[in-house]
Scaffold this motif. Structure first.
Motif, PDB file in Angstrom:
ATOM      1  N   GLU A 801       0.837  -1.189   0.000  1.00 13.60           N
ATOM      2  CA  GLU A 801       0.000   0.000   0.000  1.00 13.60           C
ATOM      3  C   GLU A 801       0.881   1.251   0.000  1.00 13.60           C
ATOM      4  OE1 GLU A 801      -2.592  -0.093   3.333  1.00 13.60           O
ATOM      5  OE2 GLU A 801      -3.370  -2.117   2.904  1.00 13.60           O
ATOM      6  N   LEU A 803       1.913   4.258   1.852  1.00 18.94           N
ATOM      7  CA  LEU A 803       1.880   4.569   3.282  1.00 18.94           C
ATOM      8  C   LEU A 803       2.668   5.845   3.572  1.00 18.94           C
ATOM      9  CD1 LEU A 803       2.753   0.995   4.607  1.00 18.94           C
ATOM     10  CD2 LEU A 803       0.469   1.948   4.267  1.00 18.94           C
ATOM     11  N   TYR A 808       3.854   5.674  11.226  1.00 18.51           N
ATOM     12  CA  TYR A 808       4.388   4.385  11.667  1.00 18.51           C
ATOM     13  C   TYR A 808       5.612   4.592  12.567  1.00 18.51           C
ATOM     14  CZ  TYR A 808       1.295   1.888   8.497  1.00 18.51           C
ATOM     15  OH  TYR A 808       0.185   1.361   7.882  1.00 18.51           O
ATOM     16  N   GLU A 836       6.370   9.423   1.777  1.00 19.11           N
ATOM     17  CA  GLU A 836       5.499   8.300   1.456  1.00 19.11           C
ATOM     18  C   GLU A 836       6.307   7.176   0.825  1.00 19.11           C
ATOM     19  OE1 GLU A 836       2.535   9.857  -1.125  1.00 19.11           O
ATOM     20  OE2 GLU A 836       1.284  10.645   0.499  1.00 19.11           O
ATOM     21  N   TYR A 839       4.623  -0.080   0.741  1.00 16.19           N
ATOM     22  CA  TYR A 839       5.135  -1.168   1.575  1.00 16.19           C
ATOM     23  C   TYR A 839       3.972  -1.913   2.214  1.00 16.19           C
ATOM     24  CZ  TYR A 839       9.684  -2.843   3.189  1.00 16.19           C
ATOM     25  OH  TYR A 839      10.843  -3.548   3.340  1.00 16.19           O
ATOM     26  N   ASN A 840       4.321  -3.103   2.742  1.00 16.14           N
ATOM     27  CA  ASN A 840       3.343  -3.875   3.522  1.00 16.14           C
ATOM     28  C   ASN A 840       3.267  -3.281   4.925  1.00 16.14           C
ATOM     29  OD1 ASN A 840       2.945  -6.348   5.581  1.00 16.14           O
ATOM     30  ND2 ASN A 840       1.781  -6.715   3.709  1.00 16.14           N
ATOM     31  N   PRO A 841       2.079  -2.912   5.393  1.00 15.43           N
ATOM     32  CA  PRO A 841       1.967  -2.224   6.699  1.00 15.43           C
ATOM     33  C   PRO A 841       2.528  -3.052   7.858  1.00 15.43           C
ATOM     34  CG  PRO A 841      -0.080  -2.040   5.452  1.00 15.43           C
ATOM     35  CD  PRO A 841       0.781  -2.999   4.716  1.00 15.43           C
ATOM     36  N   LEU A 844       6.287  -3.179   7.780  1.00 17.57           N
ATOM     37  CA  LEU A 844       6.875  -1.881   8.128  1.00 17.57           C
ATOM     38  C   LEU A 844       6.885  -1.695   9.639  1.00 17.57           C
ATOM     39  CD1 LEU A 844       8.050   0.803   7.221  1.00 17.57           C
ATOM     40  CD2 LEU A 844       5.726   1.688   7.000  1.00 17.57           C
ATOM     41  N   GLU A 845       5.767  -2.042  10.322  1.00 19.92           N
ATOM     42  CA  GLU A 845       5.711  -1.924  11.775  1.00 19.92           C
ATOM     43  C   GLU A 845       6.775  -2.792  12.433  1.00 19.92           C
ATOM     44  OE1 GLU A 845       1.825  -2.930  13.049  1.00 19.92           O
ATOM     45  OE2 GLU A 845       0.915  -1.037  12.389  1.00 19.92           O
TER      46      GLU A 845
END
Length: 947
Positions: A801, A803, A808, A836, A839-841, A844-845
């Protein structure tokens, strides 16, 4: 005032010494006449020299044209040889070539230096199968032709079949290999006829053809010569195609010297006559002085009127003492006409300013006038100006009489007609030159009268009309167009024109040209009418004519209106150059070129040729547009185009490689990248052939093949191989973890269960059960971590997405807030609300948490701790770097274990060795990379490539 006072004494001295005065006049006039004779002699020598040069230049041009025509014949004959080295239609083409070039007696094809094909064979049988490389009289010239790779003319030679001839040989190459020669034989007498030698004045000039013998080193003369060569009686010029020298020799060179001596003697005689006359005149000076005094009063009254008319006249006027020729009085116009001042003119006699060729007639007329045989006379004569220039004058002489009707002097009125005479001379010269060029020209010429055509077009109101309207009218009214064609009147034709139309005289030519015989001739005549309507004075076009045998001939037609007839078109020169053979030859050459070009264009690659020293390309095939996008013209427009468009990383090594291989004369095959017109990178395989001639590299030739797709396949295979290798490594690591860690846990559980079974007290069992719980929890954690790794490596459909990075990051810092605050850590970041990434949320977290938590966990308690979180873009890629000034890692000892599973490098009890392993797998699953830089006691930096 002093000069005025002494002047009568000066005059009196001459009067009282008549003999000395006569001697001075004789010496003075003798010098003048000698100088005039010398100047005339030099002028005549220069005129003779220019005449010889012009005659020689004409012969030289005729020889050059004849040799060029022979070259075209030899080249056309060479084109009959197919790719297997076999002539096609030799007899038929040979017949046509001899018919088109009358100067050539025979044509030959000489494969490998042996005469195998001759047309016509009859009369030339003795020359068949002659090896020209073994015959002494042909070997040297044949080798010379091969050495310079051009047509070379030998001879004149005595032929085996009889006669003397010039032989021209053109080397022929098939598939870059020497095949043999294409040769023409020109009989020596026809060669001389074509040169125009036989048309020069035999009683004035003699022609000679010479050549340096390469064996003896001496000059050989081929024609009979009656006049011996001297430094002044000849001019020569070289003909490079045959290494000949051609001479024009003046048979009457000594006649100028005889004329010079005669003129000098005549001048001295005239000077002597004038000296004697001066003595006689001075003796009578007293009598003349009395006469002058008597007339003084009479003349004084008319002097003012006469002086006004005399000085302001628009013609030259001179009062001349007839016996001595002295100029008593001259007007301003006469002075300006000859460039003298009035004082200078009064020191002259009419004899001294008169051209020697006109002096005898002038003196004779003056004598007759003086003796009363004639009352006046007129003549056209030449004067010498002060600058030595010849001035033409129309002289009218009348006597000046006294009251007793006796002649005291003469009045000469001179009209300047220099321009008129120069124009007349130029007209005569041009007329003679024109006639000579017209009748003897090898180009068919006609002089025609278009005046009736012009009048008809005026009546039709077509003059200055739009060309398209004129064309439409003429095409719509073919009868009128044909009538216009019939209105053209023929004034004159030359021999070449009659030969072109295969007719004997002008009447037959008119009958042949009477009709517009086909649509091509009709359309071309319409174009001529359009040009006349636009009032053009010249026209050039290619058209078709029909001779008396109804054979069509292609011609290059040109007509030019003679100056002065632009309005009436009464005299128009029409040139007809027969280009039929040239058209046929062009067609043959064009077909051959089209075949070669077609072959080149079908090759799946860029065919090219270039200079071996500069790598400047001389040829590039059209395939370059398909492969690289550039046109051949763009490529050839710059000598450094190839090197300028090599991919920067390949340029230096590729050029060095090519220079090295070329210097060793080795063919080479290499691969490199070039920048296409759309800025894409194209991989090429270049197969290069070094072309040598006479042990010298003359060019490089090769083909560039597009191997971009092959390289992409190789790159894909390499990526797949790297991926498989990495997966194998992970699989080995995973299998090791599974086999080692799980076996450790299961061994512990097995041991504890055995101990529980053997335990004797309840306390001991409870203690062992607590231990069993710890081991099972550890097993559970291991299974969880292994499951996490498996999920990362098997998750092929990750959701990506757009992001914003800052929320984050803020969330991660919030989670770690207590640890950051406890350790008093300063967080520095350049990430803004606008940053921005795609990436995959979840990943990333996890990545942010693991990286930042490691930086916080391993801070140095002995100094102020800082963590820098920086976002950057480099070469179109996005990077996130996380740096700390913590305790650092010894990369020399542990560099290869950093991202291993369950690898720890400190005594920290929270270290489990799983975070970096999972983070690395997550980053690589997203197509990125992670690198580390660390120093013990200074800190660590992790740099993550996000995309």
């Amino acid at each position: 005032m002093k000069l005025k006072t002494n002047w009568p004494k000066f005059i009196n001295w001459y009067i009282i010494n008549p003999k000395l005065t006569g001697l001075i006049v004789f010496i003075f006039l003798g010098i003048i006449f000698s100088l005039l004779a010398s100047k005339q002699y030099v002028s005549n020598i220069e005129f003779k020299r220019l005449e010889k040069i012009n005659t020689l230049e004409t012969i030289h041009q005729n020889i050059e044209q004849s040799l060029k025509n022979s070259y075209i014949t030899a080249l056309t004959l060479a084109l009959t040889i197919n790719d297997e080295g076999t002539p096609e239609n030799f007899e038929e083409i040979g017949q046509k070539l001899l018919k088109s070039n009358s100067a050539i007696s025979a044509v030959q094809l000489v494969p490998q230096g042996i005469i195998k094909y001759t047309y016509p064979l009859k009369g030339n049988e003795a020359a068949m199968n002659l090896n020209i490389f073994k015959a002494n009289h042909t070997k040297i010239d044949a080798l010379k032709s091969m050495k310079y790779d051009r047509m070379y003319f030998s001879g004149p030679l005595n032929l085996k079949q009889g006669g003397k001839a010039i032989i021209g040989r053109l080397p022929v190459y098939i598939k870059q290999k020497f095949w043999g020669f294409s040769a023409v034989i020109i009989k020596f007498d026809k060669f001389l006829d074509a040169s125009g030698v036989n048309s020069i004045g035999k009683n004035k000039y003699e022609f000679q053809l010479a050549k340096r013998n390469t064996t003896t080193g001496k000059t050989e003369f081929f024609l009979k010569q009656t006049t011996q060569l001297t430094n002044l009686n000849f001019v020569k010029k070289s003909v490079t195609d045959g290494n000949w020298d051609i001479y024009i020799i003046d048979k009457n060179a000594n006649s100028l010297l005889i004329s010079y001596i005669t003129n000098t003697m005549l001048g001295l005689i005239l000077a002597l006559v004038f000296g004697i006359l001066t003595v006689l005149l001075l003796k009578k000076s007293t009598q003349l002085q009395v006469l002058v005094n008597k007339q003084a009063l009479s003349l004084k009254d008319n002097e003012i009127k006469f002086k006004t008319i005399f000085d302001q006249a628009s013609v030259g006027i001179a009062n001349v003492e007839l016996k001595s020729g002295k100029l008593i009085e001259v007007n301003n116009y006469f002075c300006k006409m000859l460039g003298y001042t009035e004082k200078e003119m009064k020191l002259k006699t009419f004899q001294s300013i008169t051209h020697p060729d006109d002096l005898i007639e002038d003196v004779r007329n003056a004598k007759n006038l003086n003796e009363g045989k004639i009352d006046e006379y007129s003549m056209e004569k030449r004067y010498f100006s002060k600058q030595g220039r010849i001035v033409w004058g129309n002289l009218s002489v009348t006597p000046l009489l006294n009251q007793n009707k006796k002649q005291i002097s003469v009045i000469g009125i001179v009209e300047n007609i220099t321009i008129k005479k120069e124009n007349e001379e130029l007209i005569v010269k041009n007329e003679n030159h024109f006639k000579s060029l017209f009748y003897d020209s090898p180009i068919p010429l006609r002089e025609e009268d278009f005046s009736e055509v012009k009048k008809a077009l005026i009546k039709l109101k077509l003059i200055n009309r739009d060309p398209e309207e004129v064309k439409q009218f003429l095409h719509s009214n073919p009868k009128i167009t044909n009538e216009l064609h019939l209105l053209i009147k023929s004034i004159n034709v030359n021999k070449a024109c009659l030969e072109l139309y295969k007719v004997k005289n002008e009447d037959e030519l008119s009958n042949v040209k009477k009709h517009l015989f086909n649509s091509k001739s009709f359309d071309d005549f319409v174009d001529q009418i359009v040009a006349i309507c636009q009032e053009e004075t010249s026209l050039i076009l290619d058209t078709v004519i029909q001779d008396s045998n109804n054979h069509n001939r292609n011609i290059n037609l040109r007509w030019n209106v003679i100056r002065g007839y632009e309005k009436t078109l009464e005299r128009v020169i029409v040139y007809n150059e027969d280009i039929t053979e040239r058209k046929d030859a062009d067609k043959i050459i064009r077909n051959s070129q089209e075949k070669i070009q077609s072959l080149i264009d079908t090759v799946d690659g860029i065919v090219w040729e270039c200079n071996p020293e500069t790598f400047a390309f001389t040829f590039v095939s059209k395939k370059v547009e398909e492969i690289l996008g550039y046109s051949a013209q763009e490529w050839l427009s710059s000598p450094t185009f190839w090197s300028d468009h090599i991919y920067a990383e390949d340029k230096e090594s590729i050029i060095d490689f090519c220079q090295f291989k070329t210097a060793k004369r080795e063919d080479h095959d290499f691969e490199y990248r070039m920048i296409a017109k759309d800025n894409t990178v194209v991989w090429l395989r270049d197969i290069v052939t070094v072309v040598s001639e006479n042990d010298k590299i003359i060019k490089l030739r090769g083909i560039m093949i597009d191997i971009t797709k092959t390289k992409e396949v190789e790159k894909h295979l390499k990526s797949s191989f790297d991926l498989v290798s990495e997966q194998n490594k992970r699989l080995l690591n995973f299998s090791y973890i599974v086999s080692h860690n799980l076996r450790s846990h299961t061994s512990n559980i097995s041991s504890l269960t055995d101990l529980i079974q053997c335990s004797e007290t309840t306390e001991e069992k409870d203690e062992l059960i607590d231990l069993l719980k710890l081991v099972s929890n550890a097993l559970n954690d291991t299974l969880y971590n292994l499951n996490e790794v498996v999920n990362i490596q098997t998750n092929l459909n990750l959701v990506v997405e757009k992001l914003k990075l800052k929320p984050y990051l803020d969330n991660t810092l919030t989670i770690l807030r207590n640890e950051i605050r406890t350790n008093n850590i300063i967080i520095n970041s350049n990430i803004t609300e606008k940053t921005e990434i795609h990436y995959n949320p979840a990943y990333l977290e996890s990545i942010l948490y693991n990286m930042i938590s490691n930086a916080v966990r391993y801070c140095d308690k002995n100094r102020q701790c800082e963590v820098d979180i920086l976002y950057s873009c480099e070469d179109g890629k996005r990077y996130l770097s996380i740096s700390d000034n913590g305790i650092g890692i010894d990369l020399k000892r542990n560099g290869d274990k950093i991202f291993g599973m369950y690898k720890t490098f400190t005594d920290n009890v929270d270290s489990k060795g799983i975070g970096l392993f999972i983070t690395k797998n997550q980053i690589e699953a997203m197509g990125g990379t992670i690198t580390i830089e660390s120093t013990l006691g200074k800190g660590t930096t992790f740099k993550i490539q996000l995309t």
